[in-house]
Write an enzyme that holds these catalytic residues in place. Structure first.
Site, PDB file in Angstrom:
ATOM      1  N   ILE A   1       5.454  -2.718  -7.193  1.00 41.49           N
ATOM      2  CA  ILE A   1       4.518  -1.865  -7.734  1.00 41.49           C
ATOM      3  C   ILE A   1       5.100  -0.734  -6.621  1.00 41.49           C
ATOM      4  O   ILE A   1       5.282  -0.928  -5.157  1.00 41.49           O
ATOM      5  CB  ILE A   1       3.131  -2.091  -7.404  1.00 41.49           C
ATOM      6  CG1 ILE A   1       2.186  -3.428  -8.089  1.00 41.49           C
ATOM      7  CG2 ILE A   1       2.098  -0.827  -7.806  1.00 41.49           C
ATOM      8  CD1 ILE A   1       1.469  -4.016  -7.328  1.00 41.49           C
ATOM      9  N   ARG A   2       5.497   0.518  -7.726  1.00 44.24           N
ATOM     10  CA  ARG A   2       5.976   1.707  -7.322  1.00 44.24           C
ATOM     11  C   ARG A   2       7.348   0.628  -5.977  1.00 44.24           C
ATOM     12  O   ARG A   2       6.434   1.126  -4.750  1.00 44.24           O
ATOM     13  CB  ARG A   2       5.141   2.254  -6.175  1.00 44.24           C
ATOM     14  CG  ARG A   2       5.860   3.842  -7.000  1.00 44.24           C
ATOM     15  CD  ARG A   2       4.222   4.841  -6.593  1.00 44.24           C
ATOM     16  NE  ARG A   2       3.666   4.715  -5.538  1.00 44.24           N
ATOM     17  CZ  ARG A   2       3.616   4.709  -4.772  1.00 44.24           C
ATOM     18  NH1 ARG A   2       4.020   5.672  -3.982  1.00 44.24           N
ATOM     19  NH2 ARG A   2       2.985   4.572  -3.458  1.00 44.24           N
TER      20      ARG A   2
ATOM     21  N   GLU B   1       0.545 -11.797  -3.131  1.00 48.87           N
ATOM     22  CA  GLU B   1      -0.868 -12.016  -3.017  1.00 48.87           C
ATOM     23  C   GLU B   1      -1.524 -11.756  -4.372  1.00 48.87           C
ATOM     24  O   GLU B   1      -2.895 -12.177  -4.567  1.00 48.87           O
ATOM     25  CB  GLU B   1      -1.325 -10.843  -1.975  1.00 48.87           C
ATOM     26  CG  GLU B   1      -1.644  -9.809  -1.832  1.00 48.87           C
ATOM     27  CD  GLU B   1      -0.011  -8.888  -1.711  1.00 48.87           C
ATOM     28  OE1 GLU B   1       1.140  -9.501  -1.713  1.00 48.87           O
ATOM     29  OE2 GLU B   1      -0.020  -7.389  -2.243  1.00 48.87           O
TER      30      GLU B   1
ATOM     31  N   CYS C   1       6.389  -5.706   0.534  1.00 53.14           N
ATOM     32  CA  CYS C   1       6.893  -3.726  -0.556  1.00 53.14           C
ATOM     33  C   CYS C   1       5.829  -2.979   0.950  1.00 53.14           C
ATOM     34  O   CYS C   1       7.563  -2.945   1.130  1.00 53.14           O
ATOM     35  CB  CYS C   1       5.065  -4.274  -1.130  1.00 53.14           C
ATOM     36  SG  CYS C   1       5.979  -2.674  -2.632  1.00 53.14           S
TER      37      CYS C   1
ATOM     38  N   ARG D   1      12.759   3.459  -0.834  1.00 54.10           N
ATOM     39  CA  ARG D   1      11.486   3.500  -0.655  1.00 54.10           C
ATOM     40  C   ARG D   1      11.548   3.334  -2.347  1.00 54.10           C
ATOM     41  O   ARG D   1      12.372   4.772  -2.898  1.00 54.10           O
ATOM     42  CB  ARG D   1      10.707   3.971  -0.237  1.00 54.10           C
ATOM     43  CG  ARG D   1      10.731   4.025   1.216  1.00 54.10           C
ATOM     44  CD  ARG D   1       9.707   5.204   1.799  1.00 54.10           C
ATOM     45  NE  ARG D   1       7.695   5.300   1.663  1.00 54.10           N
ATOM     46  CZ  ARG D   1       8.068   6.596   1.476  1.00 54.10           C
ATOM     47  NH1 ARG D   1       8.925   7.600   1.849  1.00 54.10           N
ATOM     48  NH2 ARG D   1       6.533   6.806   0.519  1.00 54.10           N
TER      49      ARG D   1
ATOM     50  N   GLY E   1       0.793  -0.755  -0.230  1.00 48.41           N
ATOM     51  CA  GLY E   1      -0.181   0.114  -0.087  1.00 48.41           C
ATOM     52  C   GLY E   1       0.472   1.521   0.182  1.00 48.41           C
ATOM     53  O   GLY E   1       1.837   0.786  -1.035  1.00 48.41           O
ATOM     54  N   GLU E   2       0.737   1.886   0.991  1.00 50.71           N
ATOM     55  CA  GLU E   2       1.332   3.088   0.907  1.00 50.71           C
ATOM     56  C   GLU E   2       2.362   3.725   2.656  1.00 50.71           C
ATOM     57  O   GLU E   2       1.576   3.526   3.449  1.00 50.71           O
ATOM     58  CB  GLU E   2       0.722   4.410   0.524  1.00 50.71           C
ATOM     59  CG  GLU E   2       1.435   5.738   1.069  1.00 50.71           C
ATOM     60  CD  GLU E   2       2.979   6.041   0.645  1.00 50.71           C
ATOM     61  OE1 GLU E   2       3.384   5.298  -1.128  1.00 50.71           O
ATOM     62  OE2 GLU E   2       3.566   6.027   0.903  1.00 50.71           O
ATOM     63  N   SER E   3       3.596   2.538   2.956  1.00 53.97           N
ATOM     64  CA  SER E   3       3.567   2.812   4.039  1.00 53.97           C
ATOM     65  C   SER E   3       3.850   4.150   4.440  1.00 53.97           C
ATOM     66  O   SER E   3       3.246   3.762   6.381  1.00 53.97           O
ATOM     67  CB  SER E   3       5.137   2.413   4.122  1.00 53.97           C
ATOM     68  OG  SER E   3       6.537   3.190   3.188  1.00 53.97           O
TER      69      SER E   3
ATOM     70  N   HIS F   1       4.424  -8.296  -4.407  1.00 50.90           N
ATOM     71  CA  HIS F   1       3.230  -8.769  -4.184  1.00 50.90           C
ATOM     72  C   HIS F   1       2.522 -10.162  -4.231  1.00 50.90           C
ATOM     73  O   HIS F   1       1.962 -10.472  -5.391  1.00 50.90           O
ATOM     74  CB  HIS F   1       2.609  -7.789  -4.617  1.00 50.90           C
ATOM     75  CG  HIS F   1       2.386  -5.907  -4.359  1.00 50.90           C
ATOM     76  ND1 HIS F   1       1.369  -5.568  -3.445  1.00 50.90           N
ATOM     77  CD2 HIS F   1       3.204  -5.003  -4.944  1.00 50.90           C
ATOM     78  CE1 HIS F   1       1.968  -4.808  -3.120  1.00 50.90           C
ATOM     79  NE2 HIS F   1       2.456  -3.917  -3.726  1.00 50.90           N
TER      80      HIS F   1
HETATM   81  N1  GLN Z   1       6.001   3.407  -2.270  1.00 54.96           N
HETATM   82  C1  GLN Z   1       5.359   2.450  -1.595  1.00 54.96           C
HETATM   83  C2  GLN Z   1       5.667   3.243  -0.154  1.00 54.96           C
HETATM   84  O1  GLN Z   1       7.059   3.756  -0.168  1.00 54.96           O
HETATM   85  C3  GLN Z   1       5.313   1.155  -1.211  1.00 54.96           C
HETATM   86  C4  GLN Z   1       4.733   0.862  -2.948  1.00 54.96           C
HETATM   87  C5  GLN Z   1       3.748  -0.498  -2.272  1.00 54.96           C
HETATM   88  O2  GLN Z   1       3.066  -1.225  -1.034  1.00 54.96           O
HETATM   89  N2  GLN Z   1       2.946  -1.103  -3.470  1.00 54.96           N
HETATM   90  O3  GLN Z   1       5.367   2.736   1.096  1.00 54.96           O
END
Ligand code: GLN
Length: 202
Positions: free
Chosen positions: A136-137, A176, A78, A107, A46-48, A174
């Site tokens: 993903i990112r 999942e 991630c 990151r 997600g987004e940490s 990921h």
């Molecule tokens: N770039 C996101 C972060 O810094 C991580 C991306 C992801 O979990 N797919 O949290």
């Protein structure tokens, strides 16, 4: 087994679904009381920074740190791996980390969302068949301490993207959403081994 999935933000639903599909109980963790009686925990992608802020808002940081340092098997995917790291190259100011694994991560190591990609990874602990890994990112692991086992590198000898330290596991990708449950099996085996220790079974 009873597996908690931190369900504050990100793709927790996909992990809940895979764990249930493999025949285990999976519970969404949003409050400290949801941590009761867990055999293992997954921190999703997600987004940490967002997950970290919500962990603070819901008083989850101290109980999570305590359970993880007590040996609760925990897997971060991630953003989840970033949260398990001891440090990151480019944390947002004040970004809370659980600092449970001896890894230093970067990151967004591949750039913006459009630099996301899917590739085949060799992950020897999963067997000879390559693993379809979705990035993903994604972060990468820049440094791993001596207690950390390297599970996977990009292109065989590239950046570290999978790690294990005792009952703690981190993946930059990921599993999942890969349509391949081998990584979940791998983590559930670690959880099962943890339950079989004399302290846990007495
Ligand atoms: N770039 C996101 C972060 O810094 C991580 C991306 C992801 O979990 N797919 O949290």
């Amino acid at each position: 087994m009873k597996i908690g999935v931190l369900a504050l933000q990100g793709d927790f639903r996909e992990h809940l679904q895979v764990v249930r599909g493999l025949g285990h109980e999976a519970v969404a963790v949003r409050l400290p009381r949801h941590l009761d009686g867990l055999d293992g925990l997954i921190i999703p992608g997600g987004e940490s920074t967002a997950i970290g802020k919500l962990m603070v808002a819901y008083d989850l940081v101290a109980p999570l740190r305590a359970l993880i340092s007590d040996g609760l098997p925990t897997w971060g995917t991630c953003a989840g791996m970033i949260l398990l790291a001891r440090s990151t190259d480019n944390a947002m100011l004040g970004q809370p980390l659980l600092a449970a694994m001896d890894i230093h991560v970067c990151r967004n190591a591949f750039g913006a969302q459009r630099e996301s990609f899917i590739t085949s990874l060799d992950i020897p602990v999963l067997g000879p068949e390559p693993f379809r890994a979705v990035f993903i990112r994604a972060p990468v692991v820049l440094e791993a301490g001596p207690a950390v086992e390297i599970l996977a590198r990009l292109d065989g000898d590239g950046p570290i993207v999978g790690v294990r330290q005792g009952p703690l596991v981190g993946t930059a990708f990921h599993p999942e959403i890969a349509g391949d449950t081998r990584f979940h099996h791998y983590f559930l085996d670690i959880v099962c081994a943890g339950r079989a220790t004399p302290a846990a079974s007495s």
